[in-house]
Scaffold this active site. Sequence first.
Site, PDB file in Angstrom:
ATOM      1  CB  CYS A 199      13.955  42.321  99.239  1.00 51.53           C
ATOM      2  SG  CYS A 199      13.928  42.225  97.440  1.00 51.53           S
ATOM      3  NE  ARG A 200      11.539  39.005 102.500  1.00 50.32           N
ATOM      4  CZ  ARG A 200      11.016  37.801 102.436  1.00 50.32           C
ATOM      5  NH1 ARG A 200       9.942  37.526 103.169  1.00 50.32           N
ATOM      6  NH2 ARG A 200      11.557  36.875 101.689  1.00 50.32           N
ATOM      7  CB  CYS A 251      14.884  37.384 103.651  1.00 53.63           C
ATOM      8  SG  CYS A 251      16.126  38.229 102.643  1.00 53.63           S
TER       9      CYS A 251
HETATM   10  P1  4NP Z   1      14.179  38.727  99.856  1.00 54.55           P
HETATM   11  O1  4NP Z   1      13.323  38.906  98.520  1.00 54.55           O
HETATM   12  O2  4NP Z   1      14.023  37.280 100.262  1.00 54.55           O
HETATM   13  O3  4NP Z   1      13.546  39.664 100.802  1.00 54.55           O
HETATM   14  O4  4NP Z   1      15.614  39.086  99.481  1.00 54.55           O
HETATM   15  C1  4NP Z   1      13.456  38.068  97.408  1.00 54.55           C
HETATM   16  C2  4NP Z   1      14.487  38.276  96.525  1.00 54.55           C
HETATM   17  C3  4NP Z   1      14.593  37.480  95.418  1.00 54.55           C
HETATM   18  C4  4NP Z   1      13.672  36.478  95.199  1.00 54.55           C
HETATM   19  C5  4NP Z   1      12.636  36.270  96.076  1.00 54.55           C
HETATM   20  C6  4NP Z   1      12.538  37.068  97.197  1.00 54.55           C
HETATM   21  N1  4NP Z   1      13.781  35.676  94.035  1.00 54.55           N
HETATM   22  O5  4NP Z   1      12.874  34.856  93.820  1.00 54.55           O
HETATM   23  O6  4NP Z   1      14.750  35.794  93.298  1.00 54.55           O
END
Ligand code: 4NP
Length: 156
Positions: free
Chosen positions: A14-15, A9
């Site tokens: 998160c994902r 991701c």
């Molecule tokens: P992920 O979520 O891609 O599912 O880990 C995010 C975590 C952090 C950020 C964006 C999405 N960020 O902008 O820091």
Amino acid sequence: MTHSVLFVCLGNICRSPLAEGIFRAHVLERGLAEHFRIDSAGTGSWHAGNPPDPRSVEVAARHGIDISGQRARQVTAEDFGTYDTILAMDRSNLTTLEDRAGSRARNRLRLFLADPAMDVPDPYYGGPGGFDEVFRLIQEGSEKLLDALAHRKPAS
Ligand code: 4NP
């Protein structure tokens, strides 16, 4: 014979940590652990070294899965040679991976939710309900992925 699977991701907090934890739990449940190498990474580096977002840790724990020991890392050039299945959680990250992977590695890249093709939405700036939906989508996708891979020989 080992399948190597990398979930990707944006932040790897998160994902994709949820995907790594849920898929690993499914693999363990089916007694297939020795056939799989599983990891997750982010296309971005902002959160490298950090544990998963507390909201992901919480939703996983509610379903009996502990992801608190994971640490975020960025996708590396080596990953495109190491992992035979590289799964992007959304189309934006798939495009980033396609840009970075050499032409030889492009056939290793897939959208995680393939049938029907859809994004696992980025829950970072939303409320906690977003994480329940993300968990549900990943759980469904993970079962389908394991069904597909368990019947397929790993790429050589
Ligand atoms: P992920 O979520 O891609 O599912 O880990 C995010 C975590 C952090 C950020 C964006 C999405 N960020 O902008 O820091």
